[in-house]
Motif scaffolding. Structure first.
Motif, PDB file in Angstrom:
ATOM      1  N   SER A  92       0.841  -1.186   0.000  1.00  0.00           N
ATOM      2  CA  SER A  92       0.000   0.000   0.000  1.00  0.00           C
ATOM      3  C   SER A  92       0.882   1.245   0.000  1.00  0.00           C
ATOM      4  CB  SER A  92      -0.909   0.003   1.223  1.00  0.00           C
ATOM      5  OG  SER A  92      -1.766  -1.119   1.202  1.00  0.00           O
ATOM      6  N   PHE A  93       0.247   2.392  -0.233  1.00  0.00           N
ATOM      7  CA  PHE A  93       1.003   3.634  -0.385  1.00  0.00           C
ATOM      8  C   PHE A  93       1.775   4.009   0.878  1.00  0.00           C
ATOM      9  CE2 PHE A  93      -2.964   4.891   1.506  1.00  0.00           C
ATOM     10  CZ  PHE A  93      -2.663   5.970   2.317  1.00  0.00           C
ATOM     11  N   HIS A  94       1.364   3.497   2.051  1.00  0.00           N
ATOM     12  CA  HIS A  94       2.007   3.875   3.301  1.00  0.00           C
ATOM     13  C   HIS A  94       2.958   2.804   3.831  1.00  0.00           C
ATOM     14  CE1 HIS A  94      -1.687   1.684   4.336  1.00  0.00           C
ATOM     15  NE2 HIS A  94      -1.019   1.233   5.367  1.00  0.00           N
ATOM     16  N   GLN A  95       3.195   1.749   3.052  1.00  0.00           N
ATOM     17  CA  GLN A  95       4.016   0.637   3.516  1.00  0.00           C
ATOM     18  C   GLN A  95       5.369   0.615   2.793  1.00  0.00           C
ATOM     19  OE1 GLN A  95       1.276  -2.451   2.433  1.00  0.00           O
ATOM     20  NE2 GLN A  95       0.525  -2.694   4.521  1.00  0.00           N
ATOM     21  N   SER A  96       6.358   0.033   3.427  1.00  0.00           N
ATOM     22  CA  SER A  96       7.667  -0.146   2.809  1.00  0.00           C
ATOM     23  C   SER A  96       7.820  -1.582   2.319  1.00  0.00           C
ATOM     24  CB  SER A  96       8.784   0.169   3.802  1.00  0.00           C
ATOM     25  OG  SER A  96      10.043  -0.194   3.252  1.00  0.00           O
ATOM     26  N   PRO A  97       8.346  -1.768   1.108  1.00  0.00           N
ATOM     27  CA  PRO A  97       8.607  -3.123   0.614  1.00  0.00           C
ATOM     28  C   PRO A  97       9.974  -3.657   1.034  1.00  0.00           C
ATOM     29  CG  PRO A  97       9.165  -1.567  -1.091  1.00  0.00           C
ATOM     30  CD  PRO A  97       8.659  -0.743   0.089  1.00  0.00           C
ATOM     31  N   ASP A 115       7.463  -0.632  -5.460  1.00  0.00           N
ATOM     32  CA  ASP A 115       7.216   0.800  -5.319  1.00  0.00           C
ATOM     33  C   ASP A 115       7.816   1.229  -3.984  1.00  0.00           C
ATOM     34  OD1 ASP A 115       6.123   3.365  -5.305  1.00  0.00           O
ATOM     35  OD2 ASP A 115       4.195   2.670  -4.537  1.00  0.00           O
ATOM     36  N   SER A 116       8.788   2.143  -4.013  1.00  0.00           N
ATOM     37  CA  SER A 116       9.471   2.502  -2.768  1.00  0.00           C
ATOM     38  C   SER A 116       9.787   3.988  -2.730  1.00  0.00           C
ATOM     39  CB  SER A 116      10.765   1.698  -2.620  1.00  0.00           C
ATOM     40  OG  SER A 116      11.427   2.034  -1.419  1.00  0.00           O
ATOM     41  N   GLU A 117       9.368   4.631  -1.639  1.00  0.00           N
ATOM     42  CA  GLU A 117       9.752   6.015  -1.392  1.00  0.00           C
ATOM     43  C   GLU A 117      11.140   6.101  -0.779  1.00  0.00           C
ATOM     44  OE1 GLU A 117       8.166   8.901  -2.156  1.00  0.00           O
ATOM     45  OE2 GLU A 117       6.784   7.628  -3.290  1.00  0.00           O
ATOM     46  N   ASP A 118      11.538   5.060  -0.068  1.00  0.00           N
ATOM     47  CA  ASP A 118      12.832   5.052   0.605  1.00  0.00           C
ATOM     48  C   ASP A 118      13.926   4.561  -0.343  1.00  0.00           C
ATOM     49  OD1 ASP A 118      11.679   5.780   3.105  1.00  0.00           O
ATOM     50  OD2 ASP A 118      11.006   3.710   3.347  1.00  0.00           O
ATOM     51  N   ASN A 119      15.126   5.064  -0.131  1.00  0.00           N
ATOM     52  CA  ASN A 119      16.268   4.599  -0.910  1.00  0.00           C
ATOM     53  C   ASN A 119      16.498   3.117  -0.618  1.00  0.00           C
ATOM     54  OD1 ASN A 119      18.768   4.045  -2.043  1.00  0.00           O
ATOM     55  ND2 ASN A 119      19.572   6.075  -1.582  1.00  0.00           N
ATOM     56  N   HIS A 128      10.289   1.614  -8.375  1.00  0.00           N
ATOM     57  CA  HIS A 128       9.233   2.418  -8.987  1.00  0.00           C
ATOM     58  C   HIS A 128       8.718   3.424  -7.981  1.00  0.00           C
ATOM     59  CE1 HIS A 128       4.989   3.197 -10.267  1.00  0.00           C
ATOM     60  NE2 HIS A 128       5.597   3.323 -11.415  1.00  0.00           N
ATOM     61  N   ARG A 129       8.286   4.569  -8.468  1.00  0.00           N
ATOM     62  CA  ARG A 129       7.677   5.569  -7.589  1.00  0.00           C
ATOM     63  C   ARG A 129       6.241   5.794  -8.003  1.00  0.00           C
ATOM     64  NH1 ARG A 129      12.129   9.928  -5.576  1.00  0.00           N
ATOM     65  NH2 ARG A 129      13.920   8.507  -5.500  1.00  0.00           N
TER      66      ARG A 129
END
Length: 335
Positions: A92-97, A115-119, A128-129
């Motif tokens: 989900s959009f709020h979770q880290s893979p 999909d990852s916001e974190d490096n 992917h963002r």
């Protein structure tokens, strides 16, 4: 190519991964899906899934298990034995893979995308963002395509499940409206008395009403059905529930798994949607629907499991009459 799709959340979350699973399956010899216990039954309903791996992660869910080094080592061994060529991690959009990606890397999976916001360092080969405003099903498809799995030609990208059984022995003659009063989180559930009111008003308006729920929800379904509706609480497995919903004219439900099941079988939804998560990301996907509930309520975006606002006004202000009007609107649009 042996591919793995990971989605560690609940029943509805796994259903939303279905189009992405089909995209992976179109370019793979075999697809396994790794999910948690709450998503297992949904994974078994998805076209394109050849095998289901069940493991409950200590970083997911509302009551995750303790971190157990031996258990994690066993999972890594199981994954290594499978010799996957690639893995798609869906969150989900709020979770880290990244915790999942770390275990996959330890298991020797050579290509991992998410999909990852974190490096991600060396944990992901394809990072992917997520694009703003994408529904969860669309975001999963976007991530699959970034990993090299576009949706195949001829696939419309809607939610879909395998064939459903005939459930006429449970519901009797058609047509009917299904009310599913339960939800995976209390903040997403409509008031039981309001549900019962809606069931009575729908019956008064000439509709047959069927009330559904899991084994733990039988007191709730009994209360809602009263003497006016068929009570199927605790009487259907997920496949049978899909059959009941498929044959319905409309489903009345909160933001919970059966709403996504309805989308997968093409049944219109009256969605009693608490705004604790955004409707544009979690609402019924590409199926006729009417959204009820104050989407600007103070709880909006809080992701709360229990409503932080006294009285749960975002949903309790919805009346039985509102539901009847929404059902009639959907029925009129379908004719």
């Amino acid at each position: 190519m042996r591919s793995l799709v990971v989605r560690l959340d609940g029943f509805g979350d796994v259903l939303l991964a279905g189009p992405a699973v089909r995209a992976v399956a179109a370019r793979s010899e075999r697809v396994a899906m790794w999910c948690g216990p709450r998503g297992e039954e949904a994974a078994r309903l998805l076209p394109g899934v050849d095998e289901v791996l069940v493991w409950e992660a200590p970083w997911e869910g509302d009551d995750p298990p303790e971190v157990d080094a031996a258990d994690i080592a066993g999972l890594v061994h199981r994954l290594r034995e499978q010799e996957f060529d690639t893995a798609l991690v869906l969150t989900s959009f709020h979770q880290s893979p990244l915790p999942t990606a770390l275990l996959l890397r330890l298991a020797g999976v050579p290509r991992i995308g998410a999909d990852s916001e974190d490096n991600p360092g060396r944990l992901l080969d394809v990072r992917h963002r997520r694009r703003p405003g994408r529904h969860e099903a669309e975001a999963a498809l976007d991530t699959a395509e970034a990993l090299g799995f576009p949706l195949p030609s001829g696939d419309d990208g809607r939610l879909r499940i395998r064939s459903t059984p005939d459930t006429g022995h449970l519901t009797g003659r058609e047509p009917y409206v299904v009310i599913h009063p339960g939800a995976s989180a209390p903040a997403r559930a409509w008031d039981a008395d309001r549900c019962a009111e809606a069931a009575g008003l729908l019956a008064d308006a000439g509709h047959r009403v069927v009330v559904t729920g899991g084994p733990a929800e039988t007191p709730l379904t009994r209360r809602v059905s009263g003497g006016t509706a068929i009570d199927l609480g605790g009487r259907t497995d997920p496949g049978e529930l899909a059959g009941v919903v498929r044959a319905a004219d409309v489903l009345v439900s909160g933001n919970t798994g059966p709403a996504h099941l309805a989308a997968a079988v093409g049944t219109p939804v009256v969605s009693l949607f608490a705004p604790v998560v955004p409707a544009d990301r979690w609402g019924p996907y590409r199926v006729p629907s009417v959204l009820l509930g104050d989407q600007s309520a103070p709880c909006a975006g809080s992701r709360a499991r229990r409503c932080p606002v006294p009285g749960h006004p975002c949903l309790t202000e919805v009346t039985g009459e509102d539901v009847v009007r929404a059902v009639q609107k959907l029925l009129k649009e379908s004719t």
